[in-house]
Design an enzyme around this catalytic site. Structure first.
Site, mmCIF file in Angstrom:
data_model
loop_
_atom_site.group_PDB
_atom_site.id
_atom_site.type_symbol
_atom_site.label_atom_id
_atom_site.label_comp_id
_atom_site.label_asym_id
_atom_site.label_seq_id
_atom_site.Cartn_x
_atom_site.Cartn_y
_atom_site.Cartn_z
ATOM 1 N N THR A 17 0.598 -1.202 0.109
ATOM 2 C CA THR A 17 -0.139 -0.085 -0.056
ATOM 3 C C THR A 17 0.714 1.181 -0.131
ATOM 4 O OG1 THR A 17 -0.294 0.179 2.534
ATOM 5 C CG2 THR A 17 -1.864 -1.217 1.232
ATOM 6 N N ASP A 18 0.024 2.350 -0.338
ATOM 7 C CA ASP A 18 0.909 3.616 -0.386
ATOM 8 C C ASP A 18 0.645 4.363 1.113
ATOM 9 O OD1 ASP A 18 -1.868 4.590 -0.352
ATOM 10 O OD2 ASP A 18 -1.570 5.212 -2.502
ATOM 11 N N GLN A 19 1.161 5.647 1.459
ATOM 12 C CA GLN A 19 0.603 6.066 2.507
ATOM 13 C C GLN A 19 -0.691 6.254 3.068
ATOM 14 O OE1 GLN A 19 2.607 10.199 2.519
ATOM 15 N NE2 GLN A 19 2.612 10.188 4.839
#
Length: 141
Positions: A17-19
């Protein structure tokens, strides 16, 4: 049964996942690869065994359509089926779902090649594998 969808579940890992906690778009391609690997394993073969026989299956084309985001810790299902084939080509269809919700759909196209990366006819190099694939290709257009 011909063209049957094979499926398996995975849990979205933090590193995918990203932030914002949303799955980074390129990870779906890895999940497609997981789908292909598990699809062929479900029919009694592994890519390792196929490669020992001198056959490789590189991706030549890819389509992907994002519908909804998967997020960290979701349980998602990777659906895979063999959509089309010839003596030298394969095409897989994919769906990624969360419960009954479609997140991503896609398609990959492949060509059978030898270790020299020249096209290889699967019906000649591995007739048993060709017969198995023929029995599991989708009958839908």
């Amino acid at each position: 049964m011909a063209g049957t969808w094979y499926h398996h579940e995975i849990r979205v890992r933090y590193q995918e996942t990203d932030q914002m906690g949303v799955v980074y778009h390129a990870n779906y391609l890895t999940w497609f690869e997981m789908g292909r690997t598990e699809w062929i394993r479900a029919f009694g073969h592994t890519y390792e065994e196929i490669e020992r026989r001198g056959l490789l299956l590189p991706v030549t084309d890819l389509e992907i359509s994002y519908k909804r985001a998967a997020r960290y810790d979701d349980i998602v299902t990777i659906w895979t089926r063999l959509a089309a084939m010839s003596h030298v080509r394969l095409e897989y269809d994919f769906k990624i779902t969360r419960e009954d919700e479609l997140l991503v759909k896609g398609k990959t196209k492949h060509v059978w090649v030898g270790k020299d990366f020249k096209p290889a006819r699967i019906d000649k190099k591995a007739p048993d594998l060709y017969a198995l694939l023929t029995n599991h290709v989708s009958e839908e257009a």
